[in-house]
Design an enzyme around this catalytic site. Structure first.
Site, PDB file in Angstrom:
ATOM      1  N   LYS A  22       0.805  -1.150   0.170  1.00 18.52           N
ATOM      2  CA  LYS A  22       0.038  -0.051  -0.025  1.00 18.52           C
ATOM      3  C   LYS A  22       0.861   1.221   0.042  1.00 18.52           C
ATOM      4  CE  LYS A  22      -1.722   1.635   4.150  1.00 18.52           C
ATOM      5  NZ  LYS A  22      -1.483   3.124   4.579  1.00 18.52           N
ATOM      6  N   ASN A  23       1.934   1.048   0.880  1.00 18.57           N
ATOM      7  CA  ASN A  23       2.667   2.594   1.056  1.00 18.57           C
ATOM      8  C   ASN A  23       3.366   2.798  -0.124  1.00 18.57           C
ATOM      9  OD1 ASN A  23       1.317   3.062   3.463  1.00 18.57           O
ATOM     10  ND2 ASN A  23       3.151   2.639   4.711  1.00 18.57           N
ATOM     11  N   CYS A 117      -4.596  12.794  13.365  1.00 16.93           N
ATOM     12  CA  CYS A 117      -5.075  11.482  13.157  1.00 16.93           C
ATOM     13  C   CYS A 117      -5.064  10.496  14.325  1.00 16.93           C
ATOM     14  CB  CYS A 117      -4.341  11.025  11.760  1.00 16.93           C
ATOM     15  SG  CYS A 117      -2.830  10.311  12.398  1.00 16.93           S
ATOM     16  N   ARG A 122       1.006  14.347  13.479  1.00 17.35           N
ATOM     17  CA  ARG A 122       1.533  13.833  12.042  1.00 17.35           C
ATOM     18  C   ARG A 122       1.557  15.312  11.202  1.00 17.35           C
ATOM     19  NH1 ARG A 122      -0.779   8.363  10.252  1.00 17.35           N
ATOM     20  NH2 ARG A 122       1.112   8.370   8.924  1.00 17.35           N
ATOM     21  N   ASP A 305       5.057   0.473  11.790  1.00 23.57           N
ATOM     22  CA  ASP A 305       3.763  -0.384  11.494  1.00 23.57           C
ATOM     23  C   ASP A 305       4.088  -1.714  11.631  1.00 23.57           C
ATOM     24  OD1 ASP A 305       2.991   2.080  10.302  1.00 23.57           O
ATOM     25  OD2 ASP A 305       3.560   1.540   7.951  1.00 23.57           O
ATOM     26  N   ARG A 397      -8.623  -0.449   5.080  1.00 20.80           N
ATOM     27  CA  ARG A 397      -7.774   0.364   4.337  1.00 20.80           C
ATOM     28  C   ARG A 397      -6.516   0.116   3.885  1.00 20.80           C
ATOM     29  NH1 ARG A 397      -6.421   5.259   7.977  1.00 20.80           N
ATOM     30  NH2 ARG A 397      -5.024   5.318   6.151  1.00 20.80           N
TER      31      ARG A 397
HETATM   32  C1  UD1 Z   1       4.409   6.739   6.410  1.00 17.53           C
HETATM   33  C2  UD1 Z   1       3.772   5.678   6.186  1.00 17.53           C
HETATM   34  C3  UD1 Z   1       3.084   5.143   7.638  1.00 17.53           C
HETATM   35  C4  UD1 Z   1       4.317   4.732   8.502  1.00 17.53           C
HETATM   36  C5  UD1 Z   1       5.391   5.954   8.581  1.00 17.53           C
HETATM   37  C6  UD1 Z   1       6.646   5.833   9.657  1.00 17.53           C
HETATM   38  C7  UD1 Z   1       2.685   6.024   4.028  1.00 17.53           C
HETATM   39  C8  UD1 Z   1       1.574   6.319   3.216  1.00 17.53           C
HETATM   40  N1  UD1 Z   1       2.719   5.911   5.399  1.00 17.53           N
HETATM   41  O1  UD1 Z   1       3.725   7.834   7.132  1.00 17.53           O
HETATM   42  O2  UD1 Z   1       2.488   3.826   7.518  1.00 17.53           O
HETATM   43  O3  UD1 Z   1       3.936   4.458   9.831  1.00 17.53           O
HETATM   44  O4  UD1 Z   1       5.676   6.371   7.453  1.00 17.53           O
HETATM   45  O5  UD1 Z   1       7.228   4.769   8.951  1.00 17.53           O
HETATM   46  O6  UD1 Z   1       3.878   5.699   3.575  1.00 17.53           O
HETATM   47  N2  UD1 Z   1       6.638  14.674  10.774  1.00 17.53           N
HETATM   48  C9  UD1 Z   1       6.728  15.787  11.098  1.00 17.53           C
HETATM   49  N3  UD1 Z   1       6.612  16.809   9.901  1.00 17.53           N
HETATM   50  C10 UD1 Z   1       6.531  16.299   8.771  1.00 17.53           C
HETATM   51  C11 UD1 Z   1       6.471  15.016   8.448  1.00 17.53           C
HETATM   52  C12 UD1 Z   1       6.657  14.037   9.626  1.00 17.53           C
HETATM   53  O7  UD1 Z   1       6.877  16.331  12.316  1.00 17.53           O
HETATM   54  O8  UD1 Z   1       6.393  17.409   7.683  1.00 17.53           O
HETATM   55  C13 UD1 Z   1       6.938  13.529  11.976  1.00 17.53           C
HETATM   56  C14 UD1 Z   1       5.680  12.716  12.076  1.00 17.53           C
HETATM   57  O9  UD1 Z   1       4.706  13.435  13.033  1.00 17.53           O
HETATM   58  C15 UD1 Z   1       6.176  11.371  12.596  1.00 17.53           C
HETATM   59  C16 UD1 Z   1       7.579  11.262  12.004  1.00 17.53           C
HETATM   60  O10 UD1 Z   1       7.855  12.730  11.388  1.00 17.53           O
HETATM   61  O11 UD1 Z   1       6.303  11.677  14.100  1.00 17.53           O
HETATM   62  C17 UD1 Z   1       7.652  10.285  10.763  1.00 17.53           C
HETATM   63  O12 UD1 Z   1       6.288  10.513   9.910  1.00 17.53           O
HETATM   64  P1  UD1 Z   1       6.619  10.187   8.279  1.00 17.53           P
HETATM   65  O13 UD1 Z   1       7.537   9.321   8.110  1.00 17.53           O
HETATM   66  O14 UD1 Z   1       6.315  11.591   7.600  1.00 17.53           O
HETATM   67  O15 UD1 Z   1       5.285   9.362   8.200  1.00 17.53           O
HETATM   68  P2  UD1 Z   1       4.326   9.445   7.025  1.00 17.53           P
HETATM   69  O16 UD1 Z   1       4.972   9.664   5.775  1.00 17.53           O
HETATM   70  O17 UD1 Z   1       2.948  10.190   7.191  1.00 17.53           O
END
Ligand code: UD1
Length: 421
Positions: A22-23, A117, A122, A305, A397
């Site tokens: 999915k990701n 969420c 996030r 995950d 999902r």
């Molecule tokens: C992706 C995955 C999700 C997985 C996560 C961590 C997808 C669609 N989803 O989520 O399944 O659990 O990686 O491996 O690929 N953060 C910030 N600011 C930002 C971006 C991130 O503070 O602009 C923080 C987030 O709150 C979190 C951390 O960074 O604490 C990592 O998040 P991130 O790697 O961005 O997660 P996703 O990409 O949303």
């Protein structure tokens, strides 16, 4: 809402075919916005999040066909809207992945802010910071990220933390930018590598993907390509945890064990026997699992995950496991439900201490997010008696026909449809 009814105690034996990730599929679908030519994808899982993404792209004018066997064709020759509306973004945070492609190909985008969420705040500040460094003008207006740029310019960008979708968004923005972009502190997840491989097939010039420094030399235009989505390492890991908890022997086909090192090590530590080929994994379990603590980390560390599913395994293990969640601040919502099934878990901030009990007892539990739902299914498979997992739309999902796959290896698990429920 559909629910799952599980009668625990059956061992799992047989073969399961792993779905596409999915990701990986989500950013790859969004990458279709980068060209007017057709993108053909194989191994796209049939999931609610994929349907949501196709609907979102469809609203913008992307034509798509979701055929049998996971083949999806997309064409973004006639994009007429550059907006991702709140009603779609709120159901799937990954919608933010249209921001980079829209901005780099069309010079404009209006994407609803995802908001909070279930598993934490996030934010998307790093996506925005990176695009601004590339020359975009970005404002937050009425809950939308409104971005404009004549043509993005290559830049050196270091994100404050490792972010998976952030790295993907910036990579997709940079492929059509003018000049060279370097992404420092980039995420190294296999899904990033899969996206980069598709972009390269489309004509992008990318180096270093899979490492923490990715270099992208922008090109003027990209063209069509075909690509097979990498196997879902989290789905595969979830089935392995199910065998660890319920016992038995299964073979996973079309898996990508090369992307699952940390998870496979942890499961072996818990007592599973595991053997791997290039694209298959055989695992068996004939005893009570051993308690195995861990800390979640960015790839190649143990994925956040997999935290909930490995915790479910630890609830019936011999001994006490200390689990630390390092990536998200609020990712223990499955704990209260596992406790209702007889698990002994104490939480202190980011740390969970799980003391294994000989057996869980079936209960009615409620899923609160995707991987939390999977952990409750695993607990239900191992528990004594009947477990009902409610609100499984979370599960739908991210897991393709999970109950069918588990039933095919001997689990007693049924979906109760909303009408019948
Ligand atoms: C992706 C995955 C999700 C997985 C996560 C961590 C997808 C669609 N989803 O989520 O399944 O659990 O990686 O491996 O690929 N953060 C910030 N600011 C930002 C971006 C991130 O503070 O602009 C923080 C987030 O709150 C979190 C951390 O960074 O604490 C990592 O998040 P991130 O790697 O961005 O997660 P996703 O990409 O949303």
């Amino acid at each position: 809402m559909d629910k799952l009814q599980i009668v625990g105690g059956n061992r799992l034996n047989g073969e399961i075919t792993v779905s596409g990730a999915k990701n990986a599929a989500l950013p790859i679908l969004c990458a279709s916005l980068l060209t007017a030519d057709t993108i053909t994808l194989q191994n796209v899982p049939d999931l609610n999040d994929i349907g949501t993404t196709l609907r979102l792209l469809g609203r913008m004018g992307v034509q798509s066909e979701h055929g049998h066997d996971g083949v999806v064709q997309l064409n973004a020759a006639q994009v007429h809207s550059l907006e991702a509306p709140y009603e779609l973004v709120k159901t799937m945070r990954a919608s933010i992945l249209v921001l980079g492609p829209l901005l780099s190909r069309f010079g404009e985008a209006r994407v609803s802010l995802p908001g909070g969420c279930a598993i934490g705040q996030r934010p998307v500040d790093q996506h925005i910071k990176g695009l601004e460094a590339m020359g975009a003008e970005i404002k937050i207006e009425h809950g939308f990220v409104v971005a404009k740029a004549k043509r993005l310019k290559g830049a050196s960008i270091r994100t404050d933390m490792v972010t998976v979708t952030g790295t993907e968004n910036l990579m997709m923005a940079a492929v059509l930018a003018e000049g060279r972009t370097t992404l420092e502190n980039a995420a190294r997840e296999p899904e990033i590598v899969d996206l980069a491989e598709l972009l390269i097939k489309m004509g992008a010039r990318i180096q270093g993907h899979g490492g923490d420094r990715i270099t992208i030399d922008g090109v003027d235009a990209l063209h069509g390509a075909s690509h097979q989505v990498v196997a879902d390492r989290i789905e595969a890991g979830t089935f392995l945890c199910a065998v660890g908890a319920a016992g038995g022997e299964i073979v996973l086909r079309r898996a990508a064990p090369g992307t699952m090192g940390a998870t496979l090590d942890k499961l072996q530590e818990a007592g599973l026997s595991i053997e791997c080929g290039d694209d298959w994994i055989r695992c068996s379990m004939n005893k009570r699992p051993r308690a195995t603590g861990f800390r979640t980390r960015e790839y190649p560390g143990l994925p956040t995950d997999m935290q909930a599913q490995l915790m479910a395994l630890n609830t019936i293990a011999d001994g006490t496991a200390v689990i630390v969640e390092n990536i998200f601040e609020n990712r223990y919502m499955h704990v209260q439900e596992l406790v209702r099934m007889g698990a002994q878990i104490d939480i202190d901030g980011h740390t969970a201490v799980v003391t294994g009990v000989p057996q869980l007892s079936g209960a009615t539990v409620m899923a609160t997010d995707l991987r939390a739902s999977a952990s409750l299914v695993i607990a239900g498979l191992a528990a004594f008696g009947e477990t009902t997992v409610e609100r499984i739309y979370h599960l739908d999902r991210g897991y393709e026909r999970m109950e069918e796959k588990l039933r095919s290896v001997g689990a007693n698990i049924q979906r109760v449809k909303r009408e019948a429920a």
